[in-house]
Design an enzyme around this catalytic site. Structure first.
Site, PDB file in Angstrom:
ATOM      1  N   GLY A  48       6.810  35.426  29.357  1.00 16.51           N
ATOM      2  CA  GLY A  48       6.457  36.070  28.100  1.00 16.51           C
ATOM      3  C   GLY A  48       7.352  37.267  27.871  1.00 16.51           C
ATOM      4  O   GLY A  48       8.030  37.744  28.797  1.00 16.51           O
ATOM      5  N   GLN A  51       9.233  45.526  24.463  1.00 11.23           N
ATOM      6  CA  GLN A  51       9.952  45.480  25.748  1.00 11.23           C
ATOM      7  C   GLN A  51      11.467  45.427  25.563  1.00 11.23           C
ATOM      8  O   GLN A  51      12.207  45.656  26.515  1.00 11.23           O
ATOM      9  CB  GLN A  51       9.497  44.268  26.581  1.00 11.23           C
ATOM     10  CG  GLN A  51       8.048  44.372  27.045  1.00 11.23           C
ATOM     11  CD  GLN A  51       7.668  43.189  27.887  1.00 11.23           C
ATOM     12  OE1 GLN A  51       7.291  42.139  27.366  1.00 11.23           O
ATOM     13  NE2 GLN A  51       7.770  43.317  29.191  1.00 11.23           N
ATOM     14  N   CYS A  81       5.294  42.116  35.382  1.00  5.82           N
ATOM     15  CA  CYS A  81       5.749  42.563  34.057  1.00  5.82           C
ATOM     16  C   CYS A  81       7.252  42.798  34.130  1.00  5.82           C
ATOM     17  O   CYS A  81       7.733  43.455  35.064  1.00  5.82           O
ATOM     18  CB  CYS A  81       5.032  43.858  33.678  1.00  5.82           C
ATOM     19  SG  CYS A  81       5.502  44.473  32.051  1.00  5.82           S
ATOM     20  N   LEU A  82       7.970  42.264  33.143  1.00  4.96           N
ATOM     21  CA  LEU A  82       9.433  42.436  33.154  1.00  4.96           C
ATOM     22  C   LEU A  82       9.813  43.897  32.937  1.00  4.96           C
ATOM     23  O   LEU A  82      10.941  44.285  33.249  1.00  4.96           O
ATOM     24  CB  LEU A  82      10.066  41.540  32.086  1.00  4.96           C
ATOM     25  CG  LEU A  82       9.879  40.030  32.318  1.00  4.96           C
ATOM     26  CD1 LEU A  82      10.491  39.237  31.171  1.00  4.96           C
ATOM     27  CD2 LEU A  82      10.468  39.588  33.652  1.00  4.96           C
ATOM     28  N   HIS A  99      -1.797  39.776  28.062  1.00  2.00           N
ATOM     29  CA  HIS A  99      -0.748  40.676  28.558  1.00  2.00           C
ATOM     30  C   HIS A  99       0.224  41.043  27.422  1.00  2.00           C
ATOM     31  O   HIS A  99       0.575  42.210  27.245  1.00  2.00           O
ATOM     32  CB  HIS A  99      -0.019  39.986  29.716  1.00  2.00           C
ATOM     33  CG  HIS A  99       1.072  40.769  30.357  1.00  2.00           C
ATOM     34  ND1 HIS A  99       0.997  41.244  31.653  1.00  2.00           N
ATOM     35  CD2 HIS A  99       2.285  41.155  29.899  1.00  2.00           C
ATOM     36  CE1 HIS A  99       2.109  41.895  31.941  1.00  2.00           C
ATOM     37  NE2 HIS A  99       2.930  41.847  30.898  1.00  2.00           N
ATOM     38  N   GLU A 100       0.636  40.023  26.643  1.00  2.00           N
ATOM     39  CA  GLU A 100       1.629  40.283  25.573  1.00  2.00           C
ATOM     40  C   GLU A 100       1.015  41.056  24.407  1.00  2.00           C
ATOM     41  O   GLU A 100       1.667  41.946  23.848  1.00  2.00           O
ATOM     42  CB  GLU A 100       2.243  38.961  25.070  1.00  2.00           C
ATOM     43  CG  GLU A 100       2.993  38.155  26.118  1.00  2.00           C
ATOM     44  CD  GLU A 100       4.001  38.955  26.921  1.00  2.00           C
ATOM     45  OE1 GLU A 100       4.575  39.920  26.396  1.00  2.00           O
ATOM     46  OE2 GLU A 100       4.197  38.636  28.112  1.00  2.00           O
ATOM     47  N   HIS A 145       0.918  44.609  25.204  1.00  2.00           N
ATOM     48  CA  HIS A 145       2.220  45.272  24.982  1.00  2.00           C
ATOM     49  C   HIS A 145       2.337  45.761  23.534  1.00  2.00           C
ATOM     50  O   HIS A 145       2.892  46.829  23.275  1.00  2.00           O
ATOM     51  CB  HIS A 145       3.379  44.309  25.252  1.00  2.00           C
ATOM     52  CG  HIS A 145       3.841  44.278  26.683  1.00  2.00           C
ATOM     53  ND1 HIS A 145       4.260  45.402  27.357  1.00  2.00           N
ATOM     54  CD2 HIS A 145       3.966  43.249  27.564  1.00  2.00           C
ATOM     55  CE1 HIS A 145       4.625  45.068  28.590  1.00  2.00           C
ATOM     56  NE2 HIS A 145       4.452  43.767  28.747  1.00  2.00           N
TER      57      HIS A 145
END
Ligand code: K1U
Ligand code: ZN
Length: 172
Positions: free
Chosen positions: A46, A51, A93-94, A135-136, A139
């Site tokens: 994702g 991000q 998480c990236l 999660h997204e 963000h």
């Protein structure tokens, strides 16, 4: 297509509430496809626009990466409209590389979103896809998965993060 720079904790753009998408134009499509290329290269399942430094309510998810068959979802202005049950799965998480922790989430969620052509869809998801949607969407609201940790675990995270950053700097 282009690879975008993924912003890391604690960059301020990750803490902002992103603004709704109102223009469904070529620049939105370009951003979405650049995000997809960036997510696959990372690799991840994702990616949300904040991000990559863009505070807009756009996220992409592809949980099928491990199975080989691509099922890329473009989520514009996504909202969770219903939730059911609880789960607690390990997340990464990236924007916080090399750190993983279990997070309590809803087990099933109903998500309303627009696609890149402004059409509205509703999906009901569970398992990894439900976790990734939560999660997204977090963000887009300036929330990181570490914000869900207990105060003790969060302070342990901050100590570990300093070491991870030192390690990343050494590798540069
Ligand atoms: O939003 C992000 O930071 C991406 C993140 C999404 C996510 C992962 C796990 C649970 C919930 C949400 C990632 O993709 S982290 C990398 C990752 O999970 C992965 C990487 C390679 C193969 C498979 C998974
Ligand atoms: Zn993340």
């Amino acid at each position: 297509m282009a690879l975008l720079r993924i912003r890391h904790y604690p960059e301020p753009v990750l803490k902002k509430v992103a603004t709704p998408v109102t223009e469904f134009d070529d620049s939105l499509r370009q951003l979405a496809h650049d995000m997809a290329e960036t997510m696959y290269a990372a690799p991840g399942i994702g990616l949300a626009a904040p991000q990559v430094g863009i505070s807009k309510r756009l996220a992409i998810i592809d949980c099928s990466a491990r199975d080989g068959e691509s099922q890329l979802l473009f989520l514009v202005n996504p909202e969770i409209i219903d939730r059911e049950g609880d789960c607690c799965e390990e997340e990464g998480c990236l924007s916080i590389p090399e750190y993983y922790a279990k997070v309590e989430r809803s087990a099933k969620v109903k998500v309303r979103f627009q696609n890149l052509d402004e059409q509205t869809h509703v999906i009901e998801v569970e398992g990894l896809l439900a976790v990734a949607c939560q999660h997204e969407i977090d963000h887009l609201d300036g929330i990181l998965f570490v914000d869900h940790l207990s105060p003790l675990k969060r302070s342990l995270f901050r100590k570990k993060w300093k070491k991870i950053q030192e390690h990343m700097t050494e590798q540069m």
